[in-house]
Design an enzyme around this catalytic site. Structure first.
Site, short mmCIF file in Angstrom:
data_model
loop_
_atom_site.label_atom_id
_atom_site.label_comp_id
_atom_site.label_asym_id
_atom_site.label_seq_id
_atom_site.Cartn_x
_atom_site.Cartn_y
_atom_site.Cartn_z
N ARG A 165 -9.76 -3.84 12.16
CA ARG A 165 -9.09 -2.66 12.72
C ARG A 165 -9.74 -2.14 14.01
NH1 ARG A 165 -6.88 1.73 10.55
NH2 ARG A 165 -7.11 2.42 12.68
N ASP A 218 1.91 2.84 5.88
CA ASP A 218 1.67 4.24 5.55
C ASP A 218 3.02 4.89 5.26
OD1 ASP A 218 -0.59 6.41 5.63
OD2 ASP A 218 1.21 7.34 6.44
N ARG A 237 -4.45 2.64 -2.52
CA ARG A 237 -5.27 2.65 -1.29
C ARG A 237 -6.39 1.60 -1.36
NH1 ARG A 237 -3.77 7.68 1.11
NH2 ARG A 237 -4.71 6.89 3.00
N TYR A 275 5.32 16.95 5.19
CA TYR A 275 4.67 16.63 6.48
C TYR A 275 5.56 17.02 7.65
CZ TYR A 275 0.83 14.10 4.29
OH TYR A 275 -0.29 13.78 3.57
N ARG A 311 -9.51 1.51 3.95
CA ARG A 311 -10.62 2.37 3.50
C ARG A 311 -11.96 1.82 3.94
NH1 ARG A 311 -9.38 7.57 1.72
NH2 ARG A 311 -7.17 7.51 2.02
C1 LIG Z 1 -0.10 11.05 1.35
C2 LIG Z 1 -0.15 9.63 1.83
C3 LIG Z 1 -0.35 9.21 3.16
N1 LIG Z 1 -0.32 7.82 3.16
C4 LIG Z 1 -0.11 7.36 1.89
C5 LIG Z 1 0.03 8.48 1.04
C6 LIG Z 1 0.34 8.42 -0.41
C7 LIG Z 1 -0.85 8.01 -1.19
C8 LIG Z 1 -1.80 9.12 -1.48
O1 LIG Z 1 -1.38 10.11 -2.09
O2 LIG Z 1 -2.99 8.95 -1.17
C9 LIG Z 1 0.03 5.99 1.42
C10 LIG Z 1 -0.77 4.92 2.04
N2 LIG Z 1 -1.47 4.93 3.23
C11 LIG Z 1 -2.05 3.72 3.44
C12 LIG Z 1 -1.66 2.87 2.38
C13 LIG Z 1 -2.04 1.41 2.40
C14 LIG Z 1 -1.94 0.58 1.27
C15 LIG Z 1 -2.97 0.87 0.21
O3 LIG Z 1 -4.10 0.41 0.34
O4 LIG Z 1 -2.65 1.51 -0.81
C16 LIG Z 1 -0.89 3.63 1.48
C17 LIG Z 1 -0.26 3.22 0.16
C18 LIG Z 1 -2.90 3.32 4.58
C19 LIG Z 1 -3.66 4.35 5.31
N3 LIG Z 1 -3.23 5.61 5.64
C20 LIG Z 1 -4.21 6.25 6.37
C21 LIG Z 1 -5.31 5.36 6.53
C22 LIG Z 1 -6.59 5.67 7.30
C23 LIG Z 1 -6.31 5.39 8.75
C24 LIG Z 1 -7.53 5.29 9.60
O5 LIG Z 1 -8.64 5.48 9.14
O6 LIG Z 1 -7.33 4.98 10.80
C25 LIG Z 1 -4.97 4.17 5.87
C26 LIG Z 1 -5.77 2.90 5.78
C27 LIG Z 1 -4.14 7.61 6.93
C28 LIG Z 1 -3.49 8.62 6.08
N4 LIG Z 1 -2.14 8.69 5.81
C29 LIG Z 1 -1.89 9.74 4.96
C30 LIG Z 1 -3.14 10.37 4.69
C31 LIG Z 1 -3.32 11.59 3.81
C32 LIG Z 1 -4.12 9.66 5.39
C33 LIG Z 1 -5.62 9.88 5.33
C34 LIG Z 1 -6.21 10.50 6.52
C35 LIG Z 1 -7.71 10.19 6.52
O7 LIG Z 1 -8.39 10.63 5.58
O8 LIG Z 1 -8.16 9.52 7.45
C36 LIG Z 1 -0.57 10.05 4.38
#
Ligand SMILES: Cc1c2[nH]c(c1CCC(=O)O)Cc1[nH]c(c(CCC(=O)O)c1C)Cc1[nH]c(c(CCC(=O)O)c1C)Cc1[nH]c(c(C)c1CCC(=O)O)C2
Length: 388
Positions: free
Chosen positions: A84, A120, A71, A195, A75
């Protein structure tokens, strides 16, 4: 310590211009980095092949311990929030220029040893028509959860034409990254199934486990469909030029080893088998998976991700020989003062000192409120401390 794993070379390797790959030192994991670029122009990419990250994954000697952060893209980076602005998360994952910019940002800022493709885990599901959204602060939310046999019909196979933006973005990225490897990724069948069945994030996975134990045939058909989708999605990324792939089974730690072995491992193994012929390193990661580390390696990974609950030397005992490890600083440690971060990082490096191969990472993703400078300093610290 550095025994060969003796994988067979895929037919596609023929004509690979990197003569060095055929040498004995590179024989452990035949590397085909970036030869599948959409331009059809095979590039030697010896520099990528010889990067610290790919060398560590192959358990070869490294100039320094390579670092990247799960991640790391997105972030809290101010430059990320800026690009974004006004673009919903899932839409941003379909715009090649934006994907490229966001993926590059942490590479430029932190000087990490690898880029991770900005996307994602639910993107391939969206691409085959599942109605879902990513809600800020919540995560993926599915409009109509998958709970019956009739629902399975919605999980059709994924083809490269479903994700043209991935092929295009990976092509742009490998051109811009130069010697820095690009890691592709996907969600593992269990984590995606959780999910789809729950309809969103869950702490207890009650409906998921109810299907797994109560309707094992339906469960196994579901995870098989997901394995095919995930395998196809990883292949698109590799064919376009990704140099490694990571399978995120983030929530597999909710399972006891016997259940993981019986209900989850066969589907995850199918995903790894799809990627195997390309010879790129395959990383397998989950949270709270201390009891599953051996099985997660056995599923077909070359590199096993470890969270902060198990020290890396103990993790190496659980995983056994022939695999590299990735990890494992607690991401919450980054909120402590610099000296405390460095003491914890030094302890992780010390525990990793006897490993066959080590990629430094956090034990889970970067937390949104993390100070970006703390990450930059951590990369510098690991590089300096391990410079050979
Ligand atoms: C479980 C999981 C997800 N997504 C992902 C996982 C596996 C990794 C882990 O265990 O943390 C993987 C993921 N999601 C994202 C990446 C981008 C690449 C990286 O930087 O690693 C990666 C590798 C972008 C994202 N995926 C997400 C964001 C945030 C989106 C936003 O803020 O608009 C990003 C940049 C959203 C997301 N998507 C998911 C979650 C739990 C969330 C967080 C929700 C939140 O707290 O806002 C599902």
């Amino acid at each position: 310590m550095r025994g060969r794993v003796g994988r067979t070379r895929p037919a596609r390797r023929e004509g690979h211009p990197c003569g060095a790959c055929l040498s004995a030192t590179h024989a452990k994991i035949p590397d085909v980095s970036n030869q599948h670029r959409p331009t059809g122009q095979p590039t030697t990419n010896t520099a990528t092949h010889d990067s610290a990250f790919l060398r560590a994954c192959r358990r070869e000697e490294v100039p320094h311990t390579p670092v990247w952060f799960m991640r790391q893209a997105g972030r809290s980076l101010p430059e990320y929030l800026k690009v974004r602005e006004g673009v919903p998360m899932l839409e941003s994952c379909t715009r090649p220029e934006l994907i490229t910019e966001i993926t590059m940002q942490p590479v430029r800022r932190h000087k990490v040893d690898a880029a991770v493709y900005f996307s994602d885990i639910v993107v391939p599901l969206r691409a085959i028509g599942i109605d879902l959204d990513i809600k800020p602060g919540v995560g993926p939310v599915i409009a109509d959860p998958v709970r019956t046999r009739a629902d399975l019909d919605r999980l059709r196979p994924l083809t490269p034409d479903d994700v043209p933006y991935v092929t295009e973005a990976v092509g742009l990225l490998t051109a811009e990254l130069g010697a820095t490897p690009l890691i592709g990724f996907a969600g593992a069948p269990f984590t995606l199934a959780s999910y789809l069945i729950e309809g969103g994030p869950s702490r207890t996975y009650e409906r998921t486990k109810a299907m797994m134990y109560g309707e094992p045939d339906l469960w196994s058909d579901l995870v098989d469909r997901l394995a095919a989708i995930t395998g196809a999605f990883l292949k698109v990324q590799i064919e376009a030029g990704a140099s490694a792939v990571q399978l995120f089974d983030s929530w597999a730690g909710a399972l006891a080893p016997d259940d993981y072995r019986r209900y989850v491992m066969p589907a995850s193994s199918k995903v790894f088998a799809e990627a195997a012929p390309y010879g790129v390193p395959r990383i397998h990661f989950g949270v709270g998976t201390g009891e599953l580390l051996g099985l997660m390696g056995e599923a077909g990974a070359d590199v096993v991700g470890v969270d902060w609950r198990v020290p890396l030397d103990e993790a190496a005992r659980r995983v056994g020989p022939g695999k590299a490890l990735q990890g494992n600083l607690d991401p919450a440690v980054l909120f402590a003062p610099r000296e405390a971060v460095e003491a914890k990082a030094a302890a992780a490096l010390e525990a990793a000192s006897g490993l066959e191969g080590h990629v430094f990472n956090l034990g889970h993703g970067v937390m949104p409120a993390t100070d970006p400078d703390a990450l930059t300093r951590l990369v510098e610290f690991v590089h300096e401390r391990t410079a050979r």
